[in-house]
Design a protein around this motif. Structure first.
Motif, short mmCIF file in Angstrom:
data_model
loop_
_atom_site.label_atom_id
_atom_site.label_comp_id
_atom_site.label_asym_id
_atom_site.label_seq_id
_atom_site.Cartn_x
_atom_site.Cartn_y
_atom_site.Cartn_z
N PRO A 108 -52.35 -17.93 0.95
CA PRO A 108 -52.83 -16.57 1.22
C PRO A 108 -53.65 -16.54 2.50
O PRO A 108 -54.37 -17.48 2.83
CB PRO A 108 -53.71 -16.28 0.00
CG PRO A 108 -54.23 -17.62 -0.42
CD PRO A 108 -53.12 -18.61 -0.11
N ALA A 109 -53.54 -15.44 3.23
CA ALA A 109 -54.31 -15.26 4.45
C ALA A 109 -55.02 -13.91 4.40
O ALA A 109 -54.37 -12.88 4.40
CB ALA A 109 -53.40 -15.33 5.67
N ALA A 110 -56.33 -13.94 4.33
CA ALA A 110 -57.10 -12.70 4.23
C ALA A 110 -57.18 -12.01 5.58
O ALA A 110 -57.37 -12.65 6.62
CB ALA A 110 -58.50 -13.01 3.71
N GLN A 111 -57.02 -10.67 5.56
CA GLN A 111 -57.12 -9.86 6.76
C GLN A 111 -58.43 -9.07 6.71
O GLN A 111 -59.04 -8.90 5.66
CB GLN A 111 -55.93 -8.89 6.84
CG GLN A 111 -54.58 -9.56 6.85
CD GLN A 111 -54.37 -10.43 8.07
OE1 GLN A 111 -54.77 -10.05 9.18
NE2 GLN A 111 -53.74 -11.59 7.89
N THR A 112 -58.85 -8.58 7.86
CA THR A 112 -60.09 -7.82 7.94
C THR A 112 -60.04 -6.61 7.01
O THR A 112 -59.09 -5.82 7.06
CB THR A 112 -60.33 -7.35 9.38
OG1 THR A 112 -60.37 -8.48 10.25
CG2 THR A 112 -61.64 -6.57 9.48
N GLY A 113 -61.04 -6.47 6.16
CA GLY A 113 -61.11 -5.34 5.25
C GLY A 113 -60.31 -5.51 3.97
O GLY A 113 -60.29 -4.61 3.13
N ARG A 114 -59.63 -6.65 3.83
CA ARG A 114 -58.84 -6.89 2.62
C ARG A 114 -59.08 -8.30 2.11
O ARG A 114 -59.42 -9.21 2.86
CB ARG A 114 -57.34 -6.70 2.91
CG ARG A 114 -56.97 -5.33 3.43
CD ARG A 114 -55.48 -5.05 3.27
NE ARG A 114 -54.62 -6.01 3.93
CZ ARG A 114 -54.18 -5.90 5.19
NH1 ARG A 114 -54.57 -4.87 5.93
NH2 ARG A 114 -53.36 -6.80 5.70
N HIS A 115 -58.87 -8.46 0.81
CA HIS A 115 -58.90 -9.77 0.20
C HIS A 115 -57.46 -10.27 0.10
O HIS A 115 -56.50 -9.54 0.39
CB HIS A 115 -59.54 -9.71 -1.18
CG HIS A 115 -60.96 -9.19 -1.17
ND1 HIS A 115 -62.05 -10.01 -1.07
CD2 HIS A 115 -61.45 -7.93 -1.22
CE1 HIS A 115 -63.15 -9.29 -1.07
NE2 HIS A 115 -62.82 -8.01 -1.16
N ALA A 116 -57.30 -11.52 -0.37
CA ALA A 116 -55.96 -12.07 -0.51
C ALA A 116 -55.92 -13.03 -1.69
O ALA A 116 -56.91 -13.72 -1.97
CB ALA A 116 -55.53 -12.78 0.77
N ILE A 117 -54.79 -13.04 -2.37
CA ILE A 117 -54.58 -13.98 -3.48
C ILE A 117 -53.15 -14.51 -3.39
O ILE A 117 -52.26 -13.87 -2.85
CB ILE A 117 -54.80 -13.32 -4.86
CG1 ILE A 117 -53.88 -12.11 -5.05
CG2 ILE A 117 -56.25 -12.95 -5.06
CD1 ILE A 117 -53.96 -11.49 -6.45
N ALA A 118 -52.96 -15.71 -3.94
CA ALA A 118 -51.64 -16.32 -3.99
C ALA A 118 -51.38 -16.84 -5.39
O ALA A 118 -52.30 -17.00 -6.21
CB ALA A 118 -51.52 -17.46 -2.97
N ASP A 119 -50.13 -17.11 -5.65
CA ASP A 119 -49.70 -17.57 -6.97
C ASP A 119 -50.16 -19.01 -7.20
O ASP A 119 -49.94 -19.89 -6.37
CB ASP A 119 -48.18 -17.50 -7.05
CG ASP A 119 -47.68 -17.35 -8.47
OD1 ASP A 119 -48.37 -17.83 -9.38
OD2 ASP A 119 -46.61 -16.74 -8.66
N ALA A 120 -50.83 -19.25 -8.33
CA ALA A 120 -51.29 -20.59 -8.64
C ALA A 120 -50.26 -21.39 -9.43
O ALA A 120 -50.15 -22.61 -9.27
CB ALA A 120 -52.61 -20.54 -9.42
#
Length: 530
Positions: free
Chosen positions: A473-485
């Motif tokens: 996952p790569a977080a962008q400005t103003g947003r969070h990010a999640i990836a599949d574990a």
């Protein structure tokens, strides 16, 4: 300067009242809870918490303390007419919502945990030995007047106080429901059941046991520390509704264990109802739990349905109380909750008719059908995964569009979060409000939410990029990010790939949007919320 809103009044100090009061206080709402009794209950009542209820308690930081009082269960094992194992219903995918599917507990212990938490919150005012005696029509549009009276040795005249909203969590004999003239529709059952909570028991199974013997339908639910609940259908002449006789208890439990009178913690003879209140909202008064619906105990969903009510009402009251939404948002409470509660009442009654039947031919037919279903993979999944149980979903209310995920509850897998990439429970990333998930969408697609339909929405929405598959996952400005574990996130959201998913604070999905749906959904949601 505008006047601060008045507190919310919760009537009833049982598990549903304590839950909704904790949820409200955790969201910064001033709340008062009144209970006519001098303390929490010590009666034999609810005994099962499901995964959705634990997930709701997690939002108020209560799942940890509550888990210390429960048995992380593995469902229910059903036995046939001769006492032989039939099948083990473990429910859907294990830990689909982040917690065990079914968990046994003792209600007095649960209530103490919830009460201790509520008393520790500065937003809460807890008053035992206090009953509601009046809810007069006083013409106010921004509050409701109620009459409260102290009970017990210090009982006296009632005093009138004002609150912003009144939540009736006062059980099957709800005073609020009676004062507001709200009836209930359904049926009452004459069969008398004996229920006894015992100590010093040898049962250590992590599942409930339903014995479908027509001569004596029986339920056994082991608990923690040698506790065990026994329930027996009484024959005519063995007892009436009210206090249970120890000699009858001893005789019925004898096939399973020897017991002394001091090993019976609590017991009673009871009948059950299958009814739903005719309306759940009357002005600024709303009904929750048994005040709104009562069901037979065979599905273990009475309390859990009440916790679903609490989860649904709490975030909506909070949004209105804090001035982020209009009162009409609360009209969606009954629209969203009544259909499932009604279906669960019907299901609980039908399950009892089948599993706990006293008709020998029906019991034989039931066992033949069940064993036949177990011979095929679809039939086995139908029984063991409890696909016969009505799914909890919202088909009306704050939902938009016809995507198959819309209205369903968002599962809670473990996800990877940058920069540490340490696996976390999804709800810990979602936070407490609305969430907008961009499922494998390009960065520029988020710009569609910059239009007036979304830009002027008063309630905050957390934005999260969802990366499916084996990607970082790569977080962008103003947003969070999640990836599949572990593949569970993709399993939950693959159907929404390249779309946006709007999730409500109670974790139900309000909308699944393609690029062209975004303006229309924003306008519709503003119409409901504003």
């Amino acid at each position: 300067m505008s006047r601060a809103p008045l507190p919310v009044l919760v009537v009833g100090g049982g598990p549903v009242g304590l839950t909704v009061a904790n949820l409200l206080a955790a969201s910064g709402v001033q709340v008062a809870l009144v209970e006519r009794n001098a303390s929490t209950s010590d009666e034999a009542k609810a005994i099962s918490l499901d995964d959705e209820s634990l997930r709701t308690l997690h939002t108020a930081n209560l799942a940890g303390p509550v888990l210390q009082t429960v048995v992380p269960g593995t469902g229910t094992r059903y036995y046939d007419r001769k006492g032989r194992p039939l099948f083990h219903a473990r429910g859907p995918q294990p830990y689909r919502l982040g917690y065990p599917f079914k968990n046994q507990f003792a209600q007095p212990e649960l209530e103490r945990v919830l009460l201790d938490a509520l008393k520790s919150r500065p937003e809460a005012d807890v008053r035992f030995s206090t009953e509601l005696v009046a809810v007069p029509e006083d013409g106010h549009t921004d509050c409701v007047s109620v009459g409260l009276r102290t009970t017990g040795e210090k009982s006296g005249d009632s005093e009138v106080q004002r609150f912003s909203w009144v939540l009736g969590c006062d059980g099957g004999r709800s005073t609020i429901r009676e004062l507001r003239g709200i009836g209930m529709t359904g049926s009452s059952h004459e069969e008398v059941w004996l229920v006894a909570d015992t100590t010093g028991d040898h049962h250590d199974e992590r599942y409930g046991m339903h014995y479908g013997r027509p001569d004596r339908p029986t339920v056994i639910v082991p608990g923690r520390g040698g506790r065990c609940r026994y329930e027996f259908l009484l024959h005519p002449g063995e007892g009436q509704k009210g206090e249970a006789d120890f000699e009858t208890i001893r005789r019925l439990i004898a096939p399973y264990r020897q017991i002394s009178e001091d090993q019976v913690e609590r017991s009673t003879n009871y009948t059950f109802n299958a009814v739903v209140a005719d309306r759940w909202r009357d002005g600024r008064c709303l009904l929750l739990g048994d005040a709104a619906h009562m069901m037979p105990p065979f599905a273990g969903q009475g309390l859990n349905s009440g916790v679903r009510d609490a989860a649904n009402v709490a975030w909506k009251i909070s949004e209105v109380w804090h001035g982020r939404a209009a009162e009409k948002l609360l009209d969606t409470y009954e629209l969203e909750r009544r259909p499932h509660a009604t279906a669960m009442v019907k299901y609980s009654r039908q399950l009892g008719d089948v599993v706990m039947t006293t008709n020998k031919r029906r019991a034989l037919f039931r066992d033949i059908i069940a064993r036949s279903l177990l011979l095929t993979p679809p039939g086995r999944r139908y029984l063991t995964q409890m696909r016969f149980r009505p799914p909890a979903r919202h088909d009306a209310g704050l939902v938009q569009g016809a995507h198959r995920l819309t209205g369903s509850i968002l599962p809670q897998p473990r996800v990877l979060v940058p920069p540490s990439l340490r696996p976390r429970m999804l709800d810990d990333v979602l936070g407490h409000g609305f969430v907008l998930l961009g499922v494998d969408v390009p960065d520029e697609a988020w710009q569609r939410f910059d239009g007036p339909e979304w830009r002027d929405i008063a309630w905050p929405i957390r934005r999260i990029d969802v990366f499916l598959g084996d990607r970082l996952p790569a977080a962008q400005t103003g947003r969070h990010a999640i990836a599949d574990a572990d593949g569970r996130l993709e399993e939950a959201l693959a159907a929404a790939r390249n779309r946006f998913v709007l999730v409500k604070p109670d974790r139900y999905i309000a909308a699944v949007m393609g690029p062209h749906d975004i303006p229309g959904v924003g306008s519709e949601l503003r119409e409901v919320m504003a």
